[in-house]
Design a protein around this motif. Structure first.
Motif, PDB file in Angstrom:
ATOM      1  N   MET A   1       0.830  -1.170   0.000  1.00  0.00           N
ATOM      2  CA  MET A   1       0.000   0.000   0.000  1.00  0.00           C
ATOM      3  C   MET A   1       0.883   1.245   0.000  1.00  0.00           C
ATOM      4  SD  MET A   1      -3.263  -0.917   0.398  1.00  0.00           S
ATOM      5  CE  MET A   1      -3.746  -2.570   0.150  1.00  0.00           C
ATOM      6  N   ALA A   2       0.614   2.106  -0.911  1.00  0.00           N
ATOM      7  CA  ALA A   2       1.418   3.313  -1.016  1.00  0.00           C
ATOM      8  C   ALA A   2       0.696   4.479  -0.358  1.00  0.00           C
ATOM      9  CB  ALA A   2       1.675   3.628  -2.484  1.00  0.00           C
ATOM     10  N   GLY A   3       1.449   5.478  -0.023  1.00  0.00           N
ATOM     11  CA  GLY A   3       0.858   6.688   0.493  1.00  0.00           C
ATOM     12  C   GLY A   3       0.682   6.667   1.996  1.00  0.00           C
ATOM     13  N   ASN A   4       0.546   7.851   2.539  1.00  0.00           N
ATOM     14  CA  ASN A   4       0.347   8.003   3.967  1.00  0.00           C
ATOM     15  C   ASN A   4      -1.094   8.444   4.188  1.00  0.00           C
ATOM     16  OD1 ASN A   4       0.751   8.200   6.673  1.00  0.00           O
ATOM     17  ND2 ASN A   4       1.900  10.104   6.575  1.00  0.00           N
ATOM     18  N   THR A   5      -1.932   7.532   4.582  1.00  0.00           N
ATOM     19  CA  THR A   5      -3.336   7.820   4.830  1.00  0.00           C
ATOM     20  C   THR A   5      -3.613   7.633   6.319  1.00  0.00           C
ATOM     21  OG1 THR A   5      -4.178   5.574   4.588  1.00  0.00           O
ATOM     22  CG2 THR A   5      -3.871   6.860   2.556  1.00  0.00           C
ATOM     23  N   PRO A   6      -4.793   8.016   6.755  1.00  0.00           N
ATOM     24  CA  PRO A   6      -5.116   7.799   8.173  1.00  0.00           C
ATOM     25  C   PRO A   6      -5.056   6.328   8.586  1.00  0.00           C
ATOM     26  CG  PRO A   6      -6.690   9.291   7.170  1.00  0.00           C
ATOM     27  CD  PRO A   6      -5.822   8.764   6.067  1.00  0.00           C
ATOM     28  N   TYR A   7      -5.128   5.424   7.617  1.00  0.00           N
ATOM     29  CA  TYR A   7      -5.149   4.003   7.938  1.00  0.00           C
ATOM     30  C   TYR A   7      -3.804   3.316   7.752  1.00  0.00           C
ATOM     31  CZ  TYR A   7     -10.068   5.048   7.848  1.00  0.00           C
ATOM     32  OH  TYR A   7     -11.281   5.623   8.093  1.00  0.00           O
ATOM     33  N   SER A   8      -2.784   4.036   7.341  1.00  0.00           N
ATOM     34  CA  SER A   8      -1.461   3.442   7.121  1.00  0.00           C
ATOM     35  C   SER A   8      -0.919   2.770   8.377  1.00  0.00           C
ATOM     36  CB  SER A   8      -0.466   4.497   6.640  1.00  0.00           C
ATOM     37  OG  SER A   8      -0.868   5.041   5.417  1.00  0.00           O
ATOM     38  N   GLN A   9      -1.041   3.454   9.513  1.00  0.00           N
ATOM     39  CA  GLN A   9      -0.535   2.897  10.760  1.00  0.00           C
ATOM     40  C   GLN A   9      -1.350   1.673  11.163  1.00  0.00           C
ATOM     41  OE1 GLN A   9      -0.307   5.645  14.030  1.00  0.00           O
ATOM     42  NE2 GLN A   9       0.656   4.160  15.373  1.00  0.00           N
ATOM     43  N   LEU A  10      -2.653   1.708  10.949  1.00  0.00           N
ATOM     44  CA  LEU A  10      -3.513   0.569  11.271  1.00  0.00           C
ATOM     45  C   LEU A  10      -3.124  -0.655  10.453  1.00  0.00           C
ATOM     46  CD1 LEU A  10      -5.996  -0.435  12.870  1.00  0.00           C
ATOM     47  CD2 LEU A  10      -7.395   0.360  10.962  1.00  0.00           C
ATOM     48  N   ASN A  79      -6.888  18.964  -4.480  1.00  0.00           N
ATOM     49  CA  ASN A  79      -8.164  18.688  -3.834  1.00  0.00           C
ATOM     50  C   ASN A  79      -9.310  18.531  -4.827  1.00  0.00           C
ATOM     51  OD1 ASN A  79      -7.310  18.573  -1.143  1.00  0.00           O
ATOM     52  ND2 ASN A  79      -7.277  20.807  -1.009  1.00  0.00           N
ATOM     53  N   SER A  80      -8.973  18.211  -6.066  1.00  0.00           N
ATOM     54  CA  SER A  80     -10.021  17.980  -7.063  1.00  0.00           C
ATOM     55  C   SER A  80     -10.803  16.731  -6.684  1.00  0.00           C
ATOM     56  CB  SER A  80      -9.407  17.807  -8.456  1.00  0.00           C
ATOM     57  OG  SER A  80      -8.649  16.603  -8.508  1.00  0.00           O
ATOM     58  N   ILE A  81     -11.992  16.626  -7.218  1.00  0.00           N
ATOM     59  CA  ILE A  81     -12.829  15.464  -6.895  1.00  0.00           C
ATOM     60  C   ILE A  81     -12.121  14.169  -7.293  1.00  0.00           C
ATOM     61  CG2 ILE A  81     -14.175  15.518  -9.048  1.00  0.00           C
ATOM     62  CD1 ILE A  81     -15.583  14.726  -5.572  1.00  0.00           C
ATOM     63  N   TYR A  82     -11.386  14.180  -8.383  1.00  0.00           N
ATOM     64  CA  TYR A  82     -10.635  13.000  -8.826  1.00  0.00           C
ATOM     65  C   TYR A  82      -9.615  12.578  -7.771  1.00  0.00           C
ATOM     66  CZ  TYR A  82      -7.772  10.019 -11.828  1.00  0.00           C
ATOM     67  OH  TYR A  82      -7.074   8.955 -12.352  1.00  0.00           O
ATOM     68  N   GLU A  83      -8.834  13.528  -7.261  1.00  0.00           N
ATOM     69  CA  GLU A  83      -7.804  13.224  -6.265  1.00  0.00           C
ATOM     70  C   GLU A  83      -8.422  12.770  -4.944  1.00  0.00           C
ATOM     71  OE1 GLU A  83      -4.519  13.004  -6.748  1.00  0.00           O
ATOM     72  OE2 GLU A  83      -4.876  13.492  -8.846  1.00  0.00           O
ATOM     73  N   VAL A  84      -9.536  13.373  -4.555  1.00  0.00           N
ATOM     74  CA  VAL A  84     -10.215  12.972  -3.317  1.00  0.00           C
ATOM     75  C   VAL A  84     -10.716  11.534  -3.437  1.00  0.00           C
ATOM     76  CG1 VAL A  84     -12.251  13.402  -1.872  1.00  0.00           C
ATOM     77  CG2 VAL A  84     -10.801  15.321  -2.620  1.00  0.00           C
ATOM     78  N   ILE A  85     -11.270  11.184  -4.584  1.00  0.00           N
ATOM     79  CA  ILE A  85     -11.747   9.810  -4.783  1.00  0.00           C
ATOM     80  C   ILE A  85     -10.579   8.830  -4.763  1.00  0.00           C
ATOM     81  CG2 ILE A  85     -12.876   8.227  -6.404  1.00  0.00           C
ATOM     82  CD1 ILE A  85     -14.712  10.601  -7.175  1.00  0.00           C
ATOM     83  N   LEU A  86      -9.449   9.197  -5.373  1.00  0.00           N
ATOM     84  CA  LEU A  86      -8.262   8.335  -5.317  1.00  0.00           C
ATOM     85  C   LEU A  86      -7.808   8.107  -3.874  1.00  0.00           C
ATOM     86  CD1 LEU A  86      -6.000   9.519  -8.297  1.00  0.00           C
ATOM     87  CD2 LEU A  86      -7.310   7.396  -8.107  1.00  0.00           C
ATOM     88  N   GLN A  87      -7.854   9.141  -3.062  1.00  0.00           N
ATOM     89  CA  GLN A  87      -7.485   9.007  -1.653  1.00  0.00           C
ATOM     90  C   GLN A  87      -8.458   8.082  -0.928  1.00  0.00           C
ATOM     91  OE1 GLN A  87      -7.332  13.011  -0.141  1.00  0.00           O
ATOM     92  NE2 GLN A  87      -5.626  13.570  -1.468  1.00  0.00           N
ATOM     93  N   VAL A  92      -9.891   2.766   1.559  1.00  0.00           N
ATOM     94  CA  VAL A  92     -10.736   1.568   1.579  1.00  0.00           C
ATOM     95  C   VAL A  92      -9.894   0.319   1.326  1.00  0.00           C
ATOM     96  CG1 VAL A  92     -12.671   0.365   0.466  1.00  0.00           C
ATOM     97  CG2 VAL A  92     -12.852   2.806   0.967  1.00  0.00           C
ATOM     98  N   LYS A  93      -8.922   0.414   0.440  1.00  0.00           N
ATOM     99  CA  LYS A  93      -8.028  -0.727   0.201  1.00  0.00           C
ATOM    100  C   LYS A  93      -7.265  -1.096   1.466  1.00  0.00           C
ATOM    101  CE  LYS A  93      -7.114  -0.223  -4.757  1.00  0.00           C
ATOM    102  NZ  LYS A  93      -6.071   0.128  -5.754  1.00  0.00           N
ATOM    103  N   GLN A  94      -6.837  -0.086   2.202  1.00  0.00           N
ATOM    104  CA  GLN A  94      -6.106  -0.359   3.431  1.00  0.00           C
ATOM    105  C   GLN A  94      -7.018  -0.984   4.486  1.00  0.00           C
ATOM    106  OE1 GLN A  94      -4.234   3.442   4.222  1.00  0.00           O
ATOM    107  NE2 GLN A  94      -2.333   2.737   3.271  1.00  0.00           N
ATOM    108  N   LEU A  95      -8.225  -0.487   4.612  1.00  0.00           N
ATOM    109  CA  LEU A  95      -9.170  -1.095   5.546  1.00  0.00           C
ATOM    110  C   LEU A  95      -9.486  -2.533   5.136  1.00  0.00           C
ATOM    111  CD1 LEU A  95     -11.666   1.804   6.249  1.00  0.00           C
ATOM    112  CD2 LEU A  95     -10.135   0.690   7.872  1.00  0.00           C
TER     113      LEU A  95
END
Length: 125
Positions: A1-10, A79-87, A92-95
């Motif tokens: 999983m790439a990127g630093n999201t709120p769920y990365s640590q989880l 913060n475009s809708i496209y980028e927000v959906i990618l985030q 969801v993939k991490q969860l």
């Protein structure tokens, strides 16, 4: 999983076995809910790619500027809708991975290899 999201640590904690959902049925159903949510987000992603073709505001300079602004809000800005959906897809993939790891820890098998019909039947009996 790439990127630093709120769920990365989880996810890191789940991979290390430090945290997991301790209910097999809940892990299974949450994993399936993540699959549904991912499919919905993928559909939305397709819509955002179509809305970047903004036209119909006229021939004036201000109309072209307005078109460019709407296009950037759809696709192209951080913060475009496209980028927000990618985030959201990444989160969801991490969860989904956390629920998959939880299921494997409890059931001893990969959730992708678990026969859903057999699993649900076993829960009813």
């Amino acid at each position: 999983m790439a990127g630093n999201t709120p769920y990365s640590q989880l996810v890191a904690q789940a991979r290390a076995g430090e945290v997991y959902l301790d209910d097999e049925a809940a892990a299974f159903h949450m994993f399936k809910a993540c699959d549904t949510r991912l499919a919905d987000l993928q559909k939305l992603l397709g819509v955002t790619q179509r809305v970047q073709n903004v036209t119909g505001f006229g021939d004036f300079d201000i109309a072209r500027q307005l078109e460019a602004k709407f296009r950037a809000q759809a696709v192209g800005e951080p913060n475009s809708i496209y980028e927000v959906i990618l985030q959201d897809i990444e989160a969801v993939k991490q969860l989904r991975e956390v629920f998959s790891l939880s299921f494997k820890r409890i059931a001893g098998k990969d959730i992708e290899n678990a026969n859903a019909l057999d699993y649900v039947t076993e829960q009813v009996n």
